[in-house]
Scaffold this motif. Sequence first.
Motif, PDB file in Angstrom:
ATOM      1  N   ILE A 117       0.714  -0.809   0.084  1.00  0.00           N
ATOM      2  CA  ILE A 117       0.012   0.100  -0.483  1.00  0.00           C
ATOM      3  C   ILE A 117       0.901   1.390  -0.008  1.00  0.00           C
ATOM      4  N   ASP A 118       1.618   1.064   0.903  1.00  0.00           N
ATOM      5  CA  ASP A 118       3.211   2.259   0.528  1.00  0.00           C
ATOM      6  C   ASP A 118       4.346   0.807   1.580  1.00  0.00           C
ATOM      7  N   GLU A 119       5.556   2.176   1.710  1.00  0.00           N
ATOM      8  CA  GLU A 119       6.956   1.179   2.524  1.00  0.00           C
ATOM      9  C   GLU A 119       6.245   0.854   3.671  1.00  0.00           C
ATOM     10  N   ASN A 120       5.484   1.128   4.035  1.00  0.00           N
ATOM     11  CA  ASN A 120       6.007   0.650   5.277  1.00  0.00           C
ATOM     12  C   ASN A 120       4.265  -0.631   5.608  1.00  0.00           C
ATOM     13  N   GLU A 121       3.471  -0.760   5.084  1.00  0.00           N
ATOM     14  CA  GLU A 121       2.304  -1.349   4.406  1.00  0.00           C
ATOM     15  C   GLU A 121       1.378  -2.058   3.893  1.00  0.00           C
ATOM     16  N   ILE A 122       1.556  -3.826   4.382  1.00  0.00           N
ATOM     17  CA  ILE A 122       1.117  -4.795   2.938  1.00  0.00           C
ATOM     18  C   ILE A 122      -0.099  -4.791   3.622  1.00  0.00           C
ATOM     19  N   ASP A 123      -0.714  -4.983   2.413  1.00  0.00           N
ATOM     20  CA  ASP A 123      -2.387  -5.463   2.493  1.00  0.00           C
ATOM     21  C   ASP A 123      -2.273  -6.582   3.102  1.00  0.00           C
ATOM     22  N   PRO A 124      -2.868  -7.346   3.861  1.00  0.00           N
ATOM     23  CA  PRO A 124      -2.448  -8.464   4.915  1.00  0.00           C
ATOM     24  C   PRO A 124      -3.544  -9.579   4.007  1.00  0.00           C
ATOM     25  N   HIS A 125      -4.743  -9.554   3.421  1.00  0.00           N
ATOM     26  CA  HIS A 125      -5.171 -10.839   3.011  1.00  0.00           C
ATOM     27  C   HIS A 125      -4.685 -11.507   1.792  1.00  0.00           C
ATOM     28  N   PHE A 126      -3.706 -11.728   2.295  1.00  0.00           N
ATOM     29  CA  PHE A 126      -2.987 -12.669   1.225  1.00  0.00           C
ATOM     30  C   PHE A 126      -4.222 -14.246   0.585  1.00  0.00           C
ATOM     31  N   TRP A 127      -4.551 -14.924   1.134  1.00  0.00           N
ATOM     32  CA  TRP A 127      -5.953 -16.083   1.712  1.00  0.00           C
ATOM     33  C   TRP A 127      -6.577 -15.659   0.049  1.00  0.00           C
ATOM     34  N   PHE A 128      -6.636 -14.901  -0.361  1.00  0.00           N
ATOM     35  CA  PHE A 128      -7.783 -14.419  -1.487  1.00  0.00           C
ATOM     36  C   PHE A 128      -6.709 -15.234  -2.941  1.00  0.00           C
ATOM     37  N   SER A 129      -5.666 -14.889  -2.657  1.00  0.00           N
ATOM     38  CA  SER A 129      -4.780 -15.295  -4.133  1.00  0.00           C
ATOM     39  C   SER A 129      -4.651 -17.255  -3.927  1.00  0.00           C
ATOM     40  N   HIS A 191     -15.224  -3.358   3.080  1.00  0.00           N
ATOM     41  CA  HIS A 191     -13.187  -2.995   3.543  1.00  0.00           C
ATOM     42  C   HIS A 191     -12.740  -3.953   2.165  1.00  0.00           C
ATOM     43  N   ASP A 192     -11.781  -3.442   2.378  1.00  0.00           N
ATOM     44  CA  ASP A 192     -10.159  -3.457   1.142  1.00  0.00           C
ATOM     45  C   ASP A 192      -9.872  -5.451   1.501  1.00  0.00           C
ATOM     46  N   ALA A 193     -10.696  -6.389   1.123  1.00  0.00           N
ATOM     47  CA  ALA A 193      -9.910  -7.107   1.341  1.00  0.00           C
ATOM     48  C   ALA A 193      -9.729  -8.460  -0.070  1.00  0.00           C
ATOM     49  N   PHE A 194     -10.519  -7.820  -0.640  1.00  0.00           N
ATOM     50  CA  PHE A 194     -10.069  -8.242  -1.889  1.00  0.00           C
ATOM     51  C   PHE A 194      -9.286  -7.908  -3.115  1.00  0.00           C
ATOM     52  N   GLY A 195      -8.032  -7.029  -2.800  1.00  0.00           N
ATOM     53  CA  GLY A 195      -7.386  -6.945  -3.407  1.00  0.00           C
ATOM     54  C   GLY A 195      -6.751  -7.973  -3.881  1.00  0.00           C
ATOM     55  N   TYR A 196      -5.745  -8.830  -3.676  1.00  0.00           N
ATOM     56  CA  TYR A 196      -5.872  -9.858  -3.766  1.00  0.00           C
ATOM     57  C   TYR A 196      -6.202 -10.915  -5.079  1.00  0.00           C
ATOM     58  N   PHE A 197      -7.308 -10.933  -4.482  1.00  0.00           N
ATOM     59  CA  PHE A 197      -8.132 -11.382  -5.593  1.00  0.00           C
ATOM     60  C   PHE A 197      -8.943 -10.913  -6.733  1.00  0.00           C
ATOM     61  N   ALA A 198      -8.257  -9.147  -6.662  1.00  0.00           N
ATOM     62  CA  ALA A 198      -8.528  -8.178  -7.964  1.00  0.00           C
ATOM     63  C   ALA A 198      -7.387  -8.607  -9.164  1.00  0.00           C
ATOM     64  N   SER A 199      -6.411  -8.844  -8.228  1.00  0.00           N
ATOM     65  CA  SER A 199      -5.676  -9.164  -8.892  1.00  0.00           C
ATOM     66  C   SER A 199      -5.088 -10.132 -10.015  1.00  0.00           C
ATOM     67  N   THR A 200      -5.297 -10.714  -8.838  1.00  0.00           N
ATOM     68  CA  THR A 200      -5.076 -12.616  -9.444  1.00  0.00           C
ATOM     69  C   THR A 200      -5.533 -13.063 -10.371  1.00  0.00           C
ATOM     70  N   TYR A 201      -7.204 -12.613 -10.303  1.00  0.00           N
ATOM     71  CA  TYR A 201      -7.825 -12.822 -11.468  1.00  0.00           C
ATOM     72  C   TYR A 201      -8.604 -11.955 -12.170  1.00  0.00           C
ATOM     73  N   GLY A 202      -8.076 -10.546 -12.552  1.00  0.00           N
ATOM     74  CA  GLY A 202      -8.701  -9.444 -13.175  1.00  0.00           C
ATOM     75  C   GLY A 202      -9.447  -8.748 -12.978  1.00  0.00           C
ATOM     76  N   PHE A 203     -10.199  -8.375 -11.829  1.00  0.00           N
ATOM     77  CA  PHE A 203     -10.599  -7.825 -11.286  1.00  0.00           C
ATOM     78  C   PHE A 203     -10.295  -6.185 -10.654  1.00  0.00           C
ATOM     79  N   ALA A 207     -13.335  -0.430  -2.334  1.00  0.00           N
ATOM     80  CA  ALA A 207     -13.928  -1.090  -1.455  1.00  0.00           C
ATOM     81  C   ALA A 207     -14.370   0.554  -0.082  1.00  0.00           C
ATOM     82  N   ILE A 208     -15.048   0.070   0.416  1.00  0.00           N
ATOM     83  CA  ILE A 208     -15.867   1.607   0.922  1.00  0.00           C
ATOM     84  C   ILE A 208     -15.199   1.977   2.498  1.00  0.00           C
ATOM     85  N   ALA A 209     -14.683   1.331   2.838  1.00  0.00           N
ATOM     86  CA  ALA A 209     -13.994   1.425   4.265  1.00  0.00           C
ATOM     87  C   ALA A 209     -12.465   0.636   3.882  1.00  0.00           C
ATOM     88  N   GLY A 210     -11.301   1.021   4.588  1.00  0.00           N
ATOM     89  CA  GLY A 210     -10.257   1.269   3.642  1.00  0.00           C
ATOM     90  C   GLY A 210      -9.610  -0.360   3.900  1.00  0.00           C
TER      91      GLY A 210
END
Length: 297
Positions: A117-129, A191-203, A207-210
């Motif tokens: 997300i920035d140099e200090n923060e990584i999206d933690p929802h990796f299980w969706f990939s 909330h923004d849990a589906f970033g990995y799903f989106a990047s893996t499967y082309g979505f 998200a309404i919250a962060g």
Amino acid sequence: MKKTIITIIFILITITGCATNDTDTHEFEIVVSTTMLGDLVKQIGQDHVHVTMLFGPGIDPHLAQPTGGDTRIIQNAKLVVFSGLNLETHFSQILNAYEDKTIQVGDMLDKGRLLFIDENEIDPHFWFSVPLWQEAARIVGDALKEADPSHATVYESNTVSYIETLNELNQWIETKVSELENHQKILVTAHDAFGYFASTYGFEVFAIAGLSTEGEVTTQNINLVADVIIENHVKSIFIESTVPQTTIDSVVAEVERRGSSVKVGNELYSDSLGSEIDSEYTNAIKHNVNSIVEGLK
Ligand SMILES: [Zn+2]
């Protein structure tokens, strides 16, 4: 006579019960944070491990606070498996105290495959990939082998076969998702849990919250998401198992206020799996993908 039979049956049940307890003491005690990790450890450890999950179905790991009971459970475990990448925000102190028997799977993944997300923060929802979950399976398999070498061969073969199951799941998702046109692949969630799903499967994902459910939902966010829905004729938006529905309702109301409409799709599993058959990762993911594809068609 009847009474004697009942007594004998009772004694037999008691004896069998003792026998089971006896084997239980040989199981390897593992504590995990999330339901996703609970399933992963069970798939690989099978009946050689006893898994205690700190967060059951529907519990939000971003918000969960450690209790005295959690500390005792962690104290008694042989291995502690957390998701990491700061998902279990409030557990960092307790994990530091038991560092020597704890793994944080997300922090052990190949950094090049993670969403920064920035140099200090990584999206933690990796299980969706699913490909990243395969990497997680390898990490958990290796940790089990090291912590309980007497069953290393079994853990290794279970790891290999579960990675193959995940391969099949990944192929299934790719086929299912291909039922959508590219312009339909817009996923709006609470909330923004589906970033990995989106990047893996082309979505594209909105998200309404962060990234954390602790973030605040602003009117500006609701307006932006409503813009996206109307401009792209998005048919459904989705509620999540671990997030209250209020934010999704506000977006629906805003879209309707502007003379348009959007449906609320099935509830998606986000930061926890479900119960019964959906307590297995592969089934919960299939539920999500079916719901997303059917909702957006
Ligand atoms: Zn989350």
